[in-house]
Design a protein around this motif. Structure first.
Motif, PDB file in Angstrom:
ATOM      1  N   PRO A 290       0.819  -1.215   0.000  1.00  0.00           N
ATOM      2  CA  PRO A 290       0.000   0.000   0.000  1.00  0.00           C
ATOM      3  C   PRO A 290       0.850   1.260   0.000  1.00  0.00           C
ATOM      4  O   PRO A 290       2.063   1.215   0.194  1.00  0.00           O
ATOM      5  CB  PRO A 290      -0.764  -0.121   1.321  1.00  0.00           C
ATOM      6  CG  PRO A 290       0.201  -0.828   2.222  1.00  0.00           C
ATOM      7  CD  PRO A 290       0.888  -1.829   1.330  1.00  0.00           C
ATOM      8  N   LEU A 291       0.190   2.393  -0.201  1.00  0.00           N
ATOM      9  CA  LEU A 291       0.822   3.691   0.000  1.00  0.00           C
ATOM     10  C   LEU A 291       0.647   4.042   1.473  1.00  0.00           C
ATOM     11  O   LEU A 291      -0.470   3.966   1.995  1.00  0.00           O
ATOM     12  CB  LEU A 291       0.147   4.763  -0.855  1.00  0.00           C
ATOM     13  CG  LEU A 291       0.265   4.611  -2.363  1.00  0.00           C
ATOM     14  CD1 LEU A 291      -0.572   5.682  -3.054  1.00  0.00           C
ATOM     15  CD2 LEU A 291       1.707   4.706  -2.794  1.00  0.00           C
TER      16      LEU A 291
ATOM     17  N   CYS B 176      -4.822   1.274   0.003  1.00  0.00           N
ATOM     18  CA  CYS B 176      -4.732   0.108  -0.875  1.00  0.00           C
ATOM     19  C   CYS B 176      -4.476   0.531  -2.315  1.00  0.00           C
ATOM     20  O   CYS B 176      -5.104   1.465  -2.820  1.00  0.00           O
ATOM     21  CB  CYS B 176      -6.041  -0.675  -0.784  1.00  0.00           C
ATOM     22  SG  CYS B 176      -6.125  -2.094  -1.892  1.00  0.00           S
ATOM     23  N   THR B 177      -3.555  -0.159  -2.986  1.00  0.00           N
ATOM     24  CA  THR B 177      -3.304   0.094  -4.406  1.00  0.00           C
ATOM     25  C   THR B 177      -3.655  -1.116  -5.277  1.00  0.00           C
ATOM     26  O   THR B 177      -3.712  -0.991  -6.486  1.00  0.00           O
ATOM     27  CB  THR B 177      -1.831   0.477  -4.656  1.00  0.00           C
ATOM     28  OG1 THR B 177      -0.987  -0.578  -4.184  1.00  0.00           O
ATOM     29  CG2 THR B 177      -1.487   1.780  -3.968  1.00  0.00           C
ATOM     30  N   CYS B 178      -3.920  -2.274  -4.663  1.00  0.00           N
ATOM     31  CA  CYS B 178      -4.218  -3.471  -5.445  1.00  0.00           C
ATOM     32  C   CYS B 178      -5.723  -3.717  -5.596  1.00  0.00           C
ATOM     33  O   CYS B 178      -6.123  -4.554  -6.390  1.00  0.00           O
ATOM     34  CB  CYS B 178      -3.566  -4.698  -4.821  1.00  0.00           C
ATOM     35  SG  CYS B 178      -4.331  -5.255  -3.274  1.00  0.00           S
TER      36      CYS B 178
ATOM     37  N   CYS C   6      -5.975  -0.305   3.306  1.00  0.00           N
ATOM     38  CA  CYS C   6      -5.338  -1.609   3.096  1.00  0.00           C
ATOM     39  C   CYS C   6      -5.654  -2.532   4.271  1.00  0.00           C
ATOM     40  O   CYS C   6      -5.577  -2.140   5.431  1.00  0.00           O
ATOM     41  CB  CYS C   6      -3.825  -1.421   2.980  1.00  0.00           C
ATOM     42  SG  CYS C   6      -2.947  -2.974   2.749  1.00  0.00           S
TER      43      CYS C   6
END
Length: 73
Positions: free
Chosen positions: A18-19, A45-47, A56
């Motif tokens: 995550p960022l 969350c980036t996914c 996330c």
């Protein structure tokens, strides 16, 4: 601590994770919905696998490893 010109918001980028964003923050989704957190730091969350998106929940850990670039898959 609020963001100022002397102390801008810090975002840490992690490979396959995550960022990490210093808070408090507001995240604006593509539909315009605003999700806020007053915590001192949050993981964004980036996914898109998170059950609590945009935050996330470490669901990215469940996916398989990516094949090495240039290697045999």
């Amino acid at each position: 601590m609020p963001n100022t010109p002397e102390r801008p918001c810090r975002i840490r980028v992690q490979r396959d994770g995550p960022l990490l964003v210093e808070g408090p923050v507001e995240v604006v989704g593509e539909d315009g919905e605003v999700t806020a957190s007053t915590r001192f730091a949050v993981a964004v969350c980036t996914c898109r696998r998170s059950r609590i998106f945009p935050w996330c929940d470490t669901s990215h850990r469940c996916r398989g490893k990516r094949p090495q670039e240039g290697g045999v898959a």
